[in-house]
Design a protein around this motif. Structure first.
Motif, PDB file in Angstrom:
ATOM      1  N   ARG A   5      -7.146  -2.385   2.743  1.00  0.00           N
ATOM      2  CA  ARG A   5      -7.432  -1.222   1.917  1.00  0.00           C
ATOM      3  C   ARG A   5      -7.071  -1.505   0.465  1.00  0.00           C
ATOM      4  O   ARG A   5      -6.154  -2.268   0.184  1.00  0.00           O
ATOM      5  CB  ARG A   5      -6.613  -0.011   2.378  1.00  0.00           C
ATOM      6  N   LEU A   7      -5.882   0.263  -3.161  1.00  0.00           N
ATOM      7  CA  LEU A   7      -5.254   1.465  -3.706  1.00  0.00           C
ATOM      8  C   LEU A   7      -5.694   1.648  -5.149  1.00  0.00           C
ATOM      9  O   LEU A   7      -5.723   0.695  -5.921  1.00  0.00           O
ATOM     10  CB  LEU A   7      -3.734   1.349  -3.648  1.00  0.00           C
ATOM     11  N   LEU A  11      -2.980   6.401  -8.117  1.00  0.00           N
ATOM     12  CA  LEU A  11      -2.254   6.953  -6.975  1.00  0.00           C
ATOM     13  C   LEU A  11      -0.816   7.367  -7.321  1.00  0.00           C
ATOM     14  O   LEU A  11      -0.397   8.470  -6.950  1.00  0.00           O
ATOM     15  CB  LEU A  11      -2.245   5.969  -5.802  1.00  0.00           C
ATOM     16  N   LEU A  29       1.606   5.224   2.297  1.00  0.00           N
ATOM     17  CA  LEU A  29       0.990   3.927   1.992  1.00  0.00           C
ATOM     18  C   LEU A  29       0.936   3.038   3.224  1.00  0.00           C
ATOM     19  O   LEU A  29      -0.072   2.371   3.476  1.00  0.00           O
ATOM     20  CB  LEU A  29       1.753   3.229   0.865  1.00  0.00           C
TER      21      LEU A  29
END
Length: 74
Positions: A5, A7, A11, A29
């Motif tokens: 993934r 980020l 964020l 997370l």
């Protein structure tokens, strides 16, 4: 099956996420790393402890439940 993934850089400045504890944010997370493409994962406490905190013996079902509850609240 979990995937890699990415980020977004914004964020850390998310206002909703900022309302929960640092530990809850870190748990969020870690949960991203085990979620499938639909955002789903096995949510049994023992499974999550093994997946998210396998080497942290001070993290137990109670702590994980508190952090998860914080995340559900937002």
């Amino acid at each position: 099956m979990p995937r890699i993934r990415a980020l977004k850089p914004e964020l850390p400045s998310d206002r909703k996420l900022a309302t929960v504890s640092r530990e809850a944010r870190y748990t969020f997370l870690l949960m991203l790393t085990i979620a499938d493409d639909d955002g789903l994962f096995r949510a049994e406490p023992r499974q999550l402890l093994g997946d998210l905190y396998p080497h942290d013996h001070d993290v137990d079902d109670g702590r994980l439940s508190v952090w998860s509850t914080e995340l559900v609240r937002i």
